[in-house]
Motif scaffolding. Sequence first.
Motif, PDB file in Angstrom:
ATOM      1  N   VAL A 105       2.255  26.389  42.229  1.00 18.02           N
ATOM      2  CA  VAL A 105       1.406  27.579  42.898  1.00 18.02           C
ATOM      3  C   VAL A 105       0.481  27.009  42.832  1.00 18.02           C
ATOM      4  O   VAL A 105      -0.574  26.418  42.232  1.00 18.02           O
ATOM      5  CB  VAL A 105       1.875  28.288  41.403  1.00 18.02           C
ATOM      6  CG1 VAL A 105       0.450  29.208  41.725  1.00 18.02           C
ATOM      7  CG2 VAL A 105       3.019  28.595  41.178  1.00 18.02           C
ATOM      8  N   SER A 110      -2.225  33.313  43.618  1.00 16.66           N
ATOM      9  CA  SER A 110      -1.162  34.059  42.734  1.00 16.66           C
ATOM     10  C   SER A 110      -1.635  35.061  42.796  1.00 16.66           C
ATOM     11  O   SER A 110      -0.357  36.056  42.312  1.00 16.66           O
ATOM     12  CB  SER A 110      -0.437  33.177  41.680  1.00 16.66           C
ATOM     13  OG  SER A 110      -1.850  32.659  40.546  1.00 16.66           O
ATOM     14  N   ASP A 159       1.730  25.414  47.035  1.00 11.53           N
ATOM     15  CA  ASP A 159       2.240  26.751  47.253  1.00 11.53           C
ATOM     16  C   ASP A 159       2.922  27.010  48.650  1.00 11.53           C
ATOM     17  O   ASP A 159       2.579  27.567  49.725  1.00 11.53           O
ATOM     18  CB  ASP A 159       1.477  27.178  46.698  1.00 11.53           C
ATOM     19  CG  ASP A 159       1.250  28.878  46.135  1.00 11.53           C
ATOM     20  OD1 ASP A 159       2.233  29.045  46.390  1.00 11.53           O
ATOM     21  OD2 ASP A 159       1.422  29.601  45.419  1.00 11.53           O
ATOM     22  N   SER A 170       3.855  27.682  37.739  1.00  9.08           N
ATOM     23  CA  SER A 170       3.617  28.035  36.998  1.00  9.08           C
ATOM     24  C   SER A 170       4.223  28.164  35.178  1.00  9.08           C
ATOM     25  O   SER A 170       4.271  29.247  34.673  1.00  9.08           O
ATOM     26  CB  SER A 170       3.995  29.708  37.148  1.00  9.08           C
ATOM     27  OG  SER A 170       5.582  29.349  37.866  1.00  9.08           O
TER      28      SER A 170
END
Length: 222
Positions: A105, A110, A159, A170
């Motif tokens: 991520v 995000s 990502d 994450s």
Amino acid sequence: MLTVERDEELLVIKSERPLKVLSSAMVNPGIGYYQYFVNRTVSKDYYPEDAKREYEQFLQRYTVPLQATVAMMTAVPQRFVMREDYLDGGTSIDVFITAGLGNAVDVTQSYQYTYRPTVGTINIFVFINGDMSDEALIQAYNCIIEAKVKVLSERHILDKKSGTVATGTSTDSIALAVTKQGEYHEYGGSITRLGALIGKGVAATLHKAIDGYDAYQKGELQ
């Protein structure tokens, strides 16, 4: 003094006495004193209703004292845990890392989407054979994070949602444990000897852990 037990599913690191710990671990996160440090491998389809409760029940069945244990979880088999030791002056560190990257991520991107929690994760344990102030503890913890982000950038880990360079996964977990014996550190930032040792050690060990993960994913290691 650390003793290490490992099989395919479980890594258990035991200290002779409780250590001061700052962690984001799944079981017993935060700041406290702990003697056992566990990294557990679960299947990629592991989705219990309450993962923390399931993990606590697992540890109780394993007879690890729950209140004395910091525990993390990963999908990477424990034979791929990478351990390295580093020394500078009167202080040494022990680094243990598993690197699962399937859930990479970019934290700056995000906000655009929601991730389904998965067990792909980077788990890092750093043991400092020395003593330090609370300020140094937090600064040293930051050095671990900075080293992790730097390695992911160097390895161009992306990502998959945004296509940008990942800053972690994450579900990353970090535990920094201090023996409180030996050389004292008032500060632990990036330009201190301790911070520099942590940066060097975490980066080098994570690179090796990623190499192992890549080989495993390609079927080169079983």
